[in-house]
Design a protein around this motif. Structure first.
Motif, short mmCIF file in Angstrom:
data_model
loop_
_atom_site.label_atom_id
_atom_site.label_comp_id
_atom_site.label_asym_id
_atom_site.label_seq_id
_atom_site.Cartn_x
_atom_site.Cartn_y
_atom_site.Cartn_z
N ALA A 204 0.82 -1.21 0.00
CA ALA A 204 0.00 0.00 0.00
C ALA A 204 0.85 1.27 0.00
N LEU A 205 2.14 1.16 0.33
CA LEU A 205 2.97 2.36 0.44
C LEU A 205 3.16 3.07 -0.90
N PRO A 206 3.53 2.38 -2.00
CA PRO A 206 3.61 3.09 -3.29
C PRO A 206 2.28 3.70 -3.72
N VAL A 207 1.19 2.99 -3.42
CA VAL A 207 -0.14 3.53 -3.74
C VAL A 207 -0.38 4.81 -2.95
N ALA A 208 0.01 4.79 -1.67
CA ALA A 208 -0.18 5.98 -0.83
C ALA A 208 0.65 7.16 -1.32
N ARG A 209 1.86 6.89 -1.78
CA ARG A 209 2.70 7.98 -2.28
C ARG A 209 2.12 8.60 -3.55
N ARG A 210 1.65 7.75 -4.46
CA ARG A 210 1.01 8.29 -5.67
C ARG A 210 -0.26 9.06 -5.31
N MET A 211 -1.03 8.49 -4.41
CA MET A 211 -2.27 9.15 -4.01
C MET A 211 -1.99 10.48 -3.32
N SER A 265 -3.83 -3.75 3.77
CA SER A 265 -2.60 -3.34 4.45
C SER A 265 -2.79 -3.29 5.95
N ARG A 266 -3.92 -2.75 6.39
CA ARG A 266 -4.18 -2.70 7.84
C ARG A 266 -4.29 -4.10 8.42
N PHE A 293 12.91 -2.82 15.78
CA PHE A 293 13.26 -2.55 14.38
C PHE A 293 12.00 -2.23 13.58
N MET A 294 10.94 -2.99 13.79
CA MET A 294 9.69 -2.73 13.08
C MET A 294 9.09 -1.39 13.50
N GLU A 295 9.21 -1.07 14.78
CA GLU A 295 8.67 0.20 15.25
C GLU A 295 9.36 1.37 14.58
N ARG A 296 10.63 1.21 14.28
CA ARG A 296 11.39 2.31 13.68
C ARG A 296 11.20 2.39 12.17
N ARG A 297 11.11 1.25 11.49
CA ARG A 297 11.09 1.24 10.03
C ARG A 297 9.71 0.93 9.43
N PHE A 298 9.04 -0.04 10.01
CA PHE A 298 7.78 -0.50 9.44
C PHE A 298 6.60 0.39 9.87
N ALA A 299 6.57 0.76 11.13
CA ALA A 299 5.45 1.56 11.65
C ALA A 299 5.28 2.89 10.91
N PRO A 300 6.36 3.65 10.62
CA PRO A 300 6.15 4.91 9.88
C PRO A 300 5.53 4.71 8.50
N GLU A 303 1.91 4.18 9.06
CA GLU A 303 1.28 5.43 9.46
C GLU A 303 1.09 6.35 8.25
N THR A 304 2.04 6.31 7.32
CA THR A 304 1.88 7.08 6.08
C THR A 304 0.65 6.63 5.31
N CYS A 305 0.45 5.33 5.22
CA CYS A 305 -0.72 4.82 4.50
C CYS A 305 -2.01 5.25 5.18
#
Length: 436
Positions: A204-211, A265-266, A293-300, A303-305
């Motif tokens: 969902a992240l690339p979709v969120a960036r385009r959106m 994604s959720r 590690f997930m909290e630092r890299r995956f969670a943001p 949250e963007t999505c």
């Protein structure tokens, strides 16, 4: 007595059992994703079974677990959007992260995965004397920029750098220090599920960036339209503004097609967090845990999505409110125009009434004149017949009665017409009062 679905639903809890591993083992895991060709997943597993001489899954099956003559064990699972191929082989040497678990698989089968391979990982379960030697130097086998590791399940350790090395297969090193029965298999499955669900969630992240870029453009256009709506001469182009807002609403609605991706994604994010919690991690001094590690890299990323989708909903609501406001203003303008039109119609009707009264006066004179003329002609005819009637005298005496009779008939006719037109006049007056 049983319901037709009882056996199926009861067996769902046992449909995908954990792997049973004893001692060291090597595992290679692939996750295949292809949203344009759902049938490819069944095709791949049947081709693999045919080329390696193992029994294929039954028609319509969503999972299978079978032993290969080549020494490895295949666990295949068909999920809603993807399928996984997990190859496991017992290890009797120390050649960690080699091709032990996929030996004997034709190279042509791997070429069929081109463009569809979302996850590729090698997992090594090390036990016995090798575990103690390997545990002291995990960097010898995992060389990523950041090494994450932790004590898990109270009886072992896990190390991973969450990076893809040149061979394309991510590495997980699992040290069996005191695992109970089946804990090793459950741990390996949880690890590759974490990675698989993590990658599925990140789709969902690339979709969120385009959106987000599209929403920036829509937001800027909406701000411009709102300023135009607030301008002094905005009433002159309400129709144009309404058309522009409708186009923006269509653009926002077109972005709603991604709702399924964000919802999935959720769901995958919840699975990732649940699998990490099941590890029951304890910190190893000097390195982050997997949860950290997930909290630092995956969670943001997640949250963007969520933020982008929330922004999409907010902009959609703003456009809907703007359309409602503009429609209200258009309706008010239309009501004013209708009020002016009805008032004009009332004035016209009043003028027509005055004109009608004037015409009625002339009509009385004209009708009386013609009646008296006919009467005079009649009296003259009688006078010719030697009747004792003076035409001029008779005509003069009849002037007042004839005029009175014509006036009476005209008024009676007018009252009858007014009674017939009264409902329409009442409706017109009420419409004028309501719009004023």
């Amino acid at each position: 007595m049983d319901h037709p679905l009882r056996a199926t639903l009861a067996g769902e809890l046992h449909a995908r059992p954990f792997l049973r591993l004893s001692g060291s083992a090597s595992m290679t895991h692939y996750a295949v994703y292809n949203d344009g060709n759902p049938a490819i997943h069944e095709t791949l597993v049947h081709v693999l079974c045919r080329e390696t001489g193992i029994e294929p899954p039954a028609e319509g099956a969503t999972h299978c677990s079978v032993q290969s003559p080549c020494g490895w064990h295949l666990k295949w699972e068909r999920h809603t959007e993807f399928s996984t191929f997990t190859f496991v082989a017992p290890r009797n040497d120390q050649g960690w992260f080699d091709d032990l678990a996929i030996r004997g698989i034709p190279a042509g089968w791997f070429r069929q995965l081109d463009g569809m391979l979302l996850v590729a990982a090698r997992l090594e379960l090390v036990s016995g004397d090798s575990a103690r030697a390997t545990c002291g130097a995990p960097r010898d086998w995992i060389g990523g920029p950041i090494l994450a590791g932790s004590k898990v399940l109270g009886g072992g350790k896990v190390f991973c750098d969450w990076s893809v090395p040149p061979d394309g297969l991510m590495r997980f090193l699992v040290i069996d220090e005191d695992f109970r029965e089946e804990q090793g298999g459950r741990l390996l499955q949880r690890l590759y599920e974490i990675e698989t669900y993590r990658m599925m969630a990140l789709l969902a992240l690339p979709v969120a960036r385009r959106m987000a870029r599209d929403l920036d453009d829509i937001h800027a256009a909406l701000q411009t339209l709102m300023r135009r709506m607030d301008a002094a001469d905005a009433n002159h182009n309400d129709a144009e503004l309404l058309v522009s807002l409708t186009h923006l609403a269509v653009r926002v609605e077109a972005l709603s097609g991604s709702v399924g991706r964000f919802s999935a994604s959720r769901a995958y994010e919840k699975l990732v967090l649940a699998r990490i919690q099941e590890l029951r991690e304890e910190r190893i001094e000097g390195m982050p845990t997997m949860a950290e590690f997930m909290e630092r890299r995956f969670a943001p990323a997640m949250e963007t999505c969520r933020t982008v989708w929330a922004r999409h909903d907010q902009i959609a609501d703003r456009i809907a409110r703007a359309v409602d406001l503009l429609r209200t203003r258009v309706n008010l303008a239309q009501e004013k125009d209708v009020t002016r039109l009805l008032a004009g119609m009332e004035r016209t009707a009043r003028n027509q009434l005055h004109l009608q009264h004037a015409v009625e006066g002339l009509s009385v004179a004209a009708i009386s004149y013609y009646v008296l003329s006919l009467t005079a002609a009649a009296f003259k005819a009688l006078h010719v017949l030697w009747l004792p009637v003076e035409p001029e005298l008779a005509e003069g005496l009849l002037i007042l009665p004839v005029v009175a009779a014509v006036i009476g008939i005209t008024r009676r006719t007018r009252r009858r017409l007014q009674r017939a037109d009264e409902p329409a006049d009442v409706t017109l007056r009420r419409a004028v009062e309501l719009n004023s």
